[in-house]
Motif scaffolding. Structure first.
Motif, PDB file in Angstrom:
ATOM      1  N   GLN A 189      -6.590  -5.124  -1.916  1.00 21.20           N
ATOM      2  CA  GLN A 189      -6.523  -6.510  -1.962  1.00 21.20           C
ATOM      3  C   GLN A 189      -8.105  -7.420  -2.395  1.00 21.20           C
ATOM      4  O   GLN A 189      -8.440  -8.727  -3.033  1.00 21.20           O
ATOM      5  N   LEU A 190      -8.937  -6.710  -2.634  1.00 22.89           N
ATOM      6  CA  LEU A 190     -10.190  -7.191  -2.985  1.00 22.89           C
ATOM      7  C   LEU A 190      -9.951  -6.808  -4.419  1.00 22.89           C
ATOM      8  O   LEU A 190     -10.479  -7.594  -4.970  1.00 22.89           O
ATOM      9  N   GLU A 191      -9.090  -6.281  -4.752  1.00 26.87           N
ATOM     10  CA  GLU A 191      -9.488  -5.689  -6.021  1.00 26.87           C
ATOM     11  C   GLU A 191      -8.341  -6.971  -7.125  1.00 26.87           C
ATOM     12  O   GLU A 191      -8.685  -6.999  -7.829  1.00 26.87           O
ATOM     13  N   GLU A 192      -6.971  -6.745  -5.872  1.00 19.20           N
ATOM     14  CA  GLU A 192      -6.533  -8.367  -6.337  1.00 19.20           C
ATOM     15  C   GLU A 192      -7.469  -9.400  -6.584  1.00 19.20           C
ATOM     16  O   GLU A 192      -7.167 -10.582  -7.679  1.00 19.20           O
ATOM     17  N   GLU A 193      -8.427  -9.707  -5.531  1.00 13.88           N
ATOM     18  CA  GLU A 193      -8.747 -10.431  -5.747  1.00 13.88           C
ATOM     19  C   GLU A 193      -9.945 -11.062  -6.635  1.00 13.88           C
ATOM     20  O   GLU A 193     -10.036 -11.551  -7.106  1.00 13.88           O
ATOM     21  N   LEU A 194     -10.490  -9.768  -6.860  1.00 11.35           N
ATOM     22  CA  LEU A 194     -11.256  -9.609  -7.980  1.00 11.35           C
ATOM     23  C   LEU A 194     -11.106  -9.056  -9.371  1.00 11.35           C
ATOM     24  O   LEU A 194     -12.200  -9.676 -10.309  1.00 11.35           O
ATOM     25  N   GLN A 195      -9.777  -8.757  -9.832  1.00 10.51           N
ATOM     26  CA  GLN A 195      -9.241  -8.977 -10.762  1.00 10.51           C
ATOM     27  C   GLN A 195      -9.857  -7.563 -11.757  1.00 10.51           C
ATOM     28  O   GLN A 195      -9.983  -7.686 -12.806  1.00 10.51           O
ATOM     29  N   VAL A 196     -10.034  -6.682 -11.097  1.00  4.87           N
ATOM     30  CA  VAL A 196     -10.553  -5.677 -11.657  1.00  4.87           C
ATOM     31  C   VAL A 196     -10.339  -4.515 -10.868  1.00  4.87           C
ATOM     32  O   VAL A 196      -9.901  -4.878  -9.453  1.00  4.87           O
ATOM     33  N   LYS A 197     -10.374  -2.818 -11.393  1.00  2.00           N
ATOM     34  CA  LYS A 197      -9.684  -1.602 -10.764  1.00  2.00           C
ATOM     35  C   LYS A 197     -11.277  -1.055 -10.609  1.00  2.00           C
ATOM     36  O   LYS A 197     -12.636  -1.109 -10.760  1.00  2.00           O
ATOM     37  N   LEU A 198     -11.350  -0.915  -8.582  1.00  2.00           N
ATOM     38  CA  LEU A 198     -12.697  -1.201  -8.765  1.00  2.00           C
ATOM     39  C   LEU A 198     -13.443   0.946  -7.891  1.00  2.00           C
ATOM     40  O   LEU A 198     -13.929   1.519  -8.662  1.00  2.00           O
ATOM     41  N   PHE A 199     -11.682   1.510  -8.364  1.00  2.00           N
ATOM     42  CA  PHE A 199     -11.380   2.984  -8.049  1.00  2.00           C
ATOM     43  C   PHE A 199     -10.593   4.253  -8.530  1.00  2.00           C
ATOM     44  O   PHE A 199      -9.796   3.264  -9.201  1.00  2.00           O
ATOM     45  N   GLU A 200     -10.925   5.284  -9.622  1.00  2.00           N
ATOM     46  CA  GLU A 200      -9.872   5.111 -10.657  1.00  2.00           C
ATOM     47  C   GLU A 200     -10.031   6.946  -9.663  1.00  2.00           C
ATOM     48  O   GLU A 200     -10.695   7.437  -9.480  1.00  2.00           O
ATOM     49  N   ARG A 201      -8.740   7.360  -9.932  1.00  2.00           N
ATOM     50  CA  ARG A 201      -8.363   8.206 -10.011  1.00  2.00           C
ATOM     51  C   ARG A 201      -9.443   9.459 -10.700  1.00  2.00           C
ATOM     52  O   ARG A 201      -9.132   9.465 -11.868  1.00  2.00           O
ATOM     53  N   PHE A 202      -9.811  10.830  -9.987  1.00  2.00           N
ATOM     54  CA  PHE A 202     -11.259  11.588 -10.905  1.00  2.00           C
ATOM     55  C   PHE A 202     -10.579  12.909 -11.047  1.00  2.00           C
ATOM     56  O   PHE A 202     -10.469  13.728  -9.598  1.00  2.00           O
ATOM     57  N   GLY A 203      -9.340  14.228 -11.367  1.00  2.00           N
ATOM     58  CA  GLY A 203      -9.178  14.799 -10.657  1.00  2.00           C
ATOM     59  C   GLY A 203      -8.018  14.642  -9.324  1.00  2.00           C
ATOM     60  O   GLY A 203      -7.371  13.601  -9.214  1.00  2.00           O
ATOM     61  N   GLY A 233      -9.915  14.276  -6.781  1.00  2.00           N
ATOM     62  CA  GLY A 233     -10.836  12.601  -6.019  1.00  2.00           C
ATOM     63  C   GLY A 233     -11.107  11.464  -6.881  1.00  2.00           C
ATOM     64  O   GLY A 233      -9.840  11.134  -7.419  1.00  2.00           O
ATOM     65  N   LEU A 234     -11.918  10.560  -5.953  1.00  2.00           N
ATOM     66  CA  LEU A 234     -11.903   9.439  -6.401  1.00  2.00           C
ATOM     67  C   LEU A 234     -13.602   9.417  -7.158  1.00  2.00           C
ATOM     68  O   LEU A 234     -14.004   9.982  -7.249  1.00  2.00           O
ATOM     69  N   ARG A 235     -13.347   8.321  -8.075  1.00  2.00           N
ATOM     70  CA  ARG A 235     -15.062   7.621  -8.587  1.00  2.00           C
ATOM     71  C   ARG A 235     -14.886   6.543  -8.594  1.00  2.00           C
ATOM     72  O   ARG A 235     -13.407   6.004  -9.277  1.00  2.00           O
ATOM     73  N   LEU A 236     -15.665   5.425  -8.888  1.00  2.00           N
ATOM     74  CA  LEU A 236     -16.199   4.219  -9.098  1.00  2.00           C
ATOM     75  C   LEU A 236     -15.697   4.307 -10.888  1.00  2.00           C
ATOM     76  O   LEU A 236     -16.139   4.653 -11.457  1.00  2.00           O
ATOM     77  N   THR A 237     -15.413   2.551 -11.434  1.00  2.68           N
ATOM     78  CA  THR A 237     -14.988   2.364 -12.241  1.00  2.68           C
ATOM     79  C   THR A 237     -16.519   1.633 -12.845  1.00  2.68           C
ATOM     80  O   THR A 237     -17.746   2.041 -11.848  1.00  2.68           O
ATOM     81  N   SER A 238     -16.843   1.285 -13.967  1.00  5.65           N
ATOM     82  CA  SER A 238     -17.548   1.446 -14.185  1.00  5.65           C
ATOM     83  C   SER A 238     -18.501  -0.638 -13.354  1.00  5.65           C
ATOM     84  O   SER A 238     -19.038  -1.147 -13.271  1.00  5.65           O
ATOM     85  N   GLU A 239     -17.141  -1.003 -13.199  1.00  4.40           N
ATOM     86  CA  GLU A 239     -16.919  -2.542 -12.181  1.00  4.40           C
ATOM     87  C   GLU A 239     -16.848  -2.202 -11.089  1.00  4.40           C
ATOM     88  O   GLU A 239     -17.519  -2.936 -10.233  1.00  4.40           O
ATOM     89  N   GLY A 240     -16.522  -1.058 -10.560  1.00  4.53           N
ATOM     90  CA  GLY A 240     -16.779  -0.402  -9.114  1.00  4.53           C
ATOM     91  C   GLY A 240     -18.418  -0.502  -8.998  1.00  4.53           C
ATOM     92  O   GLY A 240     -18.735  -0.629  -7.838  1.00  4.53           O
ATOM     93  N   LYS A 241     -19.376  -0.012 -10.306  1.00  2.00           N
ATOM     94  CA  LYS A 241     -20.138   0.298  -9.684  1.00  2.00           C
ATOM     95  C   LYS A 241     -21.288  -0.324  -9.822  1.00  2.00           C
ATOM     96  O   LYS A 241     -22.180  -0.350  -9.148  1.00  2.00           O
ATOM     97  N   HIS A 242     -20.642  -1.966 -10.463  1.00  2.00           N
ATOM     98  CA  HIS A 242     -21.624  -2.834 -10.777  1.00  2.00           C
ATOM     99  C   HIS A 242     -21.586  -3.863  -9.733  1.00  2.00           C
ATOM    100  O   HIS A 242     -22.126  -4.702  -8.273  1.00  2.00           O
ATOM    101  N   PHE A 243     -20.260  -3.805  -8.909  1.00  2.00           N
ATOM    102  CA  PHE A 243     -19.390  -4.834  -7.737  1.00  2.00           C
ATOM    103  C   PHE A 243     -20.703  -3.286  -6.201  1.00  2.00           C
ATOM    104  O   PHE A 243     -20.923  -4.377  -5.932  1.00  2.00           O
ATOM    105  N   HIS A 244     -20.585  -2.428  -6.098  1.00  2.00           N
ATOM    106  CA  HIS A 244     -21.104  -2.191  -4.897  1.00  2.00           C
ATOM    107  C   HIS A 244     -22.934  -2.318  -4.847  1.00  2.00           C
ATOM    108  O   HIS A 244     -22.738  -3.101  -3.620  1.00  2.00           O
ATOM    109  N   GLN A 245     -22.746  -1.924  -5.979  1.00  2.00           N
ATOM    110  CA  GLN A 245     -24.235  -2.705  -4.972  1.00  2.00           C
ATOM    111  C   GLN A 245     -24.497  -4.238  -5.587  1.00  2.00           C
ATOM    112  O   GLN A 245     -25.688  -4.934  -4.346  1.00  2.00           O
ATOM    113  N   SER A 246     -24.105  -5.196  -5.690  1.00  2.00           N
ATOM    114  CA  SER A 246     -23.945  -6.989  -4.594  1.00  2.00           C
ATOM    115  C   SER A 246     -23.314  -6.563  -4.355  1.00  2.00           C
ATOM    116  O   SER A 246     -23.749  -7.418  -3.243  1.00  2.00           O
TER     117      SER A 246
END
Length: 293
Positions: free
Chosen positions: A38-52, A54-67
């Motif tokens: 729901q948060l991703e839909e509201e922000l219209q960005v992908k916050l997480f992506e699959r890595f193998g 596991g998960l990792r933050l996208t570049s947008e996710g890293k920026h939003f994490h600090q905020s």
């Protein structure tokens, strides 16, 4: 956007695992997944992506994490300013294994008596990992057993000077000589904590200063395992005395007089220089310093 969603996102970003985030917050995994979506839909960005696997933050996710962390911290600060006499919220502590067993329980007992409404979370990690957790704001404060800590972005306060001791099995051949010179380790197995432990570098530096290399090294991540292996006669260990107090009393281990260089180790309280100190954190800091005197 709700504060609850921000808390879920921040926790998921810290753990990079929706299952762990759900357990930490007391939600179901499906709820975590739904709220993040729901948060991703509201922000219209992908916050997480699959890595193998596991998960990792996208570049947008890293920026939003600090905020998101800043927003949650400001909300907590605003609440505490409106109700300064009510100590509530969550206190997250990172600590070395030995301190979780031997120092922290007494501190937490007093803290709980004074501030019963504060939720306490304790995470056991190596000294190196504690610094990473502080930098990512995953823990509020840390307690480490280490030599002199040189971290410019951290505030470090010494609570206790800790005695280090050499211990062996009563059945070990060196048990009868009652003393140990560094050169004696050249023919023995030294049982050590793994890399990242705060006092491991102190031990190795003392041996290097004497130009001594142990005959063999065994590494174990658990202090409890080190004590058991030492008691079985597998080698010699150099540990904080508070960690082997009970074993020495029961004569499961015996102490040798260390004739090498001083092993300067301290229990140290650490927090990030930029950390906002809530009333709950400030109260914990004050109690630690009072009990450490």
């Amino acid at each position: 956007m709700e504060l609850r969603q921000l808390q879920i996102f921040v926790t998921a970003a810290q753990t990079l695992n929706f299952t762990k985030a759900a357990m930490k917050l007391g939600y179901t995994q499906s709820n975590i997944t739904s709220q993040v979506r729901q948060l991703e839909e509201e922000l219209q960005v992908k916050l997480f992506e699959r890595f193998g696997k596991g998960l990792r933050l996208t570049s947008e996710g890293k920026h939003f994490h600090q905020s998101a962390e800043n927003i949650l911290e400001q909300c907590e600060k605003a609440k505490s300013e409106l109700t300064p006499d009510i100590f509530q919220g969550v206190l997250t502590i990172g600590a070395a294994e030995t301190l979780c067993v031997n120092r922290l329980p007494k501190i937490l007992l007093e803290y709980r008596k004074k501030y019963p409404r504060i939720e306490i979370r304790v995470q056991t990690e190596s000294c190196y990992q504690l610094f990473q957790l502080l930098r990512t704001n995953s823990v509020d404060i840390a307690l480490a057993l280490a030599g002199n800590i040189q971290q410019p972005d951290m505030i470090v306060r010494t609570l206790y000077e800790e005695a280090m001791t050499v211990v062996i099995s009563p059945l070990h051949p060196l048990a009868q000589q009652q003393k140990l010179e560094p050169v004696d380790l050249a023919a023995e197995c030294l049982i050590l904590t793994t890399e990242g432990c705060g006092y491991r570098p102190v031990v190795l530096a003392a041996l290097e200063h004497q130009q001594v290399k142990p005959g063999a090294i065994m590494e174990l991540s658990s202090v409890g395992a080190i004590k058991e292996c030492t008691a079985c006669g597998l080698g010699i260990a150099i540990l904080p005395k508070i960690a082997v107090h009970d074993e020495l009393l029961r004569k499961k281990l015996i102490e040798l007089n260390w004739l090498g260089p001083p092993l300067d180790v301290k229990t140290q309280l650490i927090y990030h220089r930029d950390k906002w100190l809530s009333p709950a954190i400030q109260a914990f800091l004050e109690l630690c310093e009072t009990m450490g005197k």
